[in-house]
Design a protein around this motif. Structure first.
Motif, mmCIF file in Angstrom:
data_model
loop_
_atom_site.group_PDB
_atom_site.id
_atom_site.type_symbol
_atom_site.label_atom_id
_atom_site.label_comp_id
_atom_site.label_asym_id
_atom_site.label_seq_id
_atom_site.Cartn_x
_atom_site.Cartn_y
_atom_site.Cartn_z
ATOM 1 N N ASP A 1 76.736 -32.710 -21.524
ATOM 2 C CA ASP A 1 75.670 -31.706 -21.624
ATOM 3 C C ASP A 1 75.118 -31.742 -23.039
ATOM 4 O OD1 ASP A 1 73.944 -29.732 -20.850
ATOM 5 O OD2 ASP A 1 75.483 -28.268 -20.281
ATOM 6 N N VAL A 2 73.878 -31.294 -23.209
ATOM 7 C CA VAL A 2 73.245 -31.370 -24.522
ATOM 8 C C VAL A 2 72.096 -30.365 -24.589
ATOM 9 C CG1 VAL A 2 71.670 -33.204 -23.816
ATOM 10 C CG2 VAL A 2 72.207 -32.915 -26.240
ATOM 11 N N VAL B 1 67.553 -31.519 -35.557
ATOM 12 C CA VAL B 1 68.709 -30.632 -35.559
ATOM 13 C C VAL B 1 68.200 -29.186 -35.680
ATOM 14 C CG1 VAL B 1 70.298 -32.329 -36.531
ATOM 15 C CG2 VAL B 1 68.961 -30.890 -38.074
ATOM 16 N N PRO B 2 69.011 -28.227 -35.192
ATOM 17 C CA PRO B 2 70.344 -28.412 -34.642
ATOM 18 C C PRO B 2 70.318 -29.053 -33.251
ATOM 19 C CG PRO B 2 69.665 -26.140 -34.380
ATOM 20 C CD PRO B 2 68.609 -26.802 -35.211
ATOM 21 N N ALA B 3 71.319 -29.864 -33.018
ATOM 22 C CA ALA B 3 71.510 -30.478 -31.708
ATOM 23 C C ALA B 3 72.976 -30.326 -31.334
ATOM 24 C CB ALA B 3 71.116 -31.949 -31.732
ATOM 25 N N VAL B 4 73.234 -30.006 -30.089
ATOM 26 C CA VAL B 4 74.607 -29.752 -29.641
ATOM 27 C C VAL B 4 74.901 -30.641 -28.440
ATOM 28 C CG1 VAL B 4 76.216 -28.045 -28.722
ATOM 29 C CG2 VAL B 4 74.560 -27.385 -30.484
ATOM 30 N N VAL B 5 76.023 -31.349 -28.530
ATOM 31 C CA VAL B 5 76.437 -32.261 -27.459
ATOM 32 C C VAL B 5 77.835 -31.871 -26.994
ATOM 33 C CG1 VAL B 5 76.837 -34.649 -26.798
ATOM 34 C CG2 VAL B 5 75.077 -34.109 -28.498
ATOM 35 N N ALA B 6 78.004 -31.717 -25.689
ATOM 36 C CA ALA B 6 79.316 -31.432 -25.112
ATOM 37 C C ALA B 6 79.964 -32.747 -24.683
ATOM 38 C CB ALA B 6 79.174 -30.500 -23.920
ATOM 39 N N ILE B 7 81.180 -32.959 -25.134
ATOM 40 C CA ILE B 7 81.915 -34.186 -24.823
ATOM 41 C C ILE B 7 83.152 -33.827 -24.013
ATOM 42 C CG2 ILE B 7 83.022 -36.244 -25.760
ATOM 43 C CD1 ILE B 7 80.130 -36.123 -26.534
ATOM 44 N N ASP B 8 83.342 -34.502 -22.893
ATOM 45 C CA ASP B 8 84.533 -34.298 -22.073
ATOM 46 C C ASP B 8 85.024 -35.652 -21.588
ATOM 47 O OD1 ASP B 8 86.551 -32.979 -20.750
ATOM 48 O OD2 ASP B 8 85.339 -32.439 -19.014
#
Length: 304
Positions: A108-109, A95-102
């Motif tokens: 995307d990540v 982390v940090p880790a960012v995940v885009a959810i749609d």
């Protein structure tokens, strides 16, 4: 529609959705919520300064998106099970880790902290350009079509929403300068906050203002033209003539005179002709035809 954009831009932006999720609420806050609008999930730890830096940037960018995307923060120290499951699925191990959810799926990540510009690009890929960005694009299109009044209205609409929008202030100042209202352009630029005084978007209009003020001090150009015809090696007269011609819109001749100085004496005035050409190019903009032509001529001299 172009004419509808000012009203759209001045409408209040929807409140940004920013919340903290738990193991129990993750499905509702992320998976189900992503069926209504895209969700950015930030996995973070309070033990990591990098995580705190990333969260601050993400929160700013998501608020700027005006409700078109949500941000959900997930503390991995408090909710390790969710992090373990997501991490295994997406092969994330830090982390940090960012995940885009749609629509319930990761689209995307990225891992680690990113600069604000890259965070904005990440969010815009998910949510599309903001209303402000759309109106700014329409203002640029209006300028290309010669619709100065329409462009002014669009920039004013943006400033009604974001009074410190540097690009809009620069656009309005450029319109005033092109109309010969040098003092009005100066007053508009004076509205730029000190914290944004060095924004690259201001470089072109400032260069153009400086050129306009230099040219105004030259007066009638007939005398300079006679002097250059009489003595082609009077570089100062030719230099001043180039400034005056540029101010009057005869950019092609202005470039040619500066190129001629450099052909005759490239060291004159500490390479002043080349430096002035670069100032012209900055003031006129990257895609200006005379700037493109001038760069080609200057490049030929540099490598001759």
């Amino acid at each position: 529609m172009l004419n509808d954009a000012p009203a759209t831009a001045t409408q209040g932006a929807a409140a940004a959705v920013i919340k903290d999720a738990t193991t129990a609420s993750f499905r509702q806050d992320v998976v189900e919520a992503s069926l209504r609008l895209p969700v950015v999930v930030a996995f973070w730890s309070p033990r990591s300064p990098q995580c705190k830096q990333l969260l601050a940037g993400l929160e700013k960018v998501v608020r700027g998106a005006g409700g078109r995307v949500a941000l959900v923060r997930m503390n991995v120290d408090e909710h390790p099970a969710v992090w373990s499951q997501i991490g295994q699925q997406l092969q994330l191990d830090s982390v940090p880790a960012v995940v885009a959810i749609d629509q319930g799926r990761p689209v995307d990540v990225f891992v680690g902290a990113l600069p604000e510009a890259q965070l904005k690009a990440f969010v815009e890929r998910l949510s599309g350009p903001s209303e402000i960005d759309q109106v700014m694009a329409e203002a640029a299109a209006a300028l290309e079509q010669g619709d100065l009044a329409g462009a002014s209205e669009l920039y004013a609409a943006v400033l009604g929403q974001e009074p410190d929008n540097v690009a809009a202030l620069a656009g309005l100042a450029k319109i005033q300068l092109d109309a010969g209202e040098v003092e009005n352009a100066r007053q508009i630029l004076a509205m730029v906050p000190e914290s944004k005084a060095n924004d690259p978007a201001l470089a072109g209009i400032r260069a153009a203002l400086d050129l306009a003020e230099q040219a105004a001090s030259l007066g009638d150009l007939a005398g300079l033209e006679e002097q250059v015809a009489k003595d082609p090696d009077d570089h100062q007269a030719r230099f001043d003539l180039a400034l005056g011609l540029a101010a009057r819109g005869d950019r092609e001749k202005a470039v040619d005179h500066l190129i001629e100085i450099r052909k005759r004496d490239r060291a004159w005035n500490d390479d002043g002709a080349r430096k002035q050409l670069l100032t012209f190019f900055e003031a006129w903009g990257t895609m200006d035809p005379d700037a493109i032509r001038g760069r080609r001529k200057l490049s030929t001299l540099l490598f001759a």
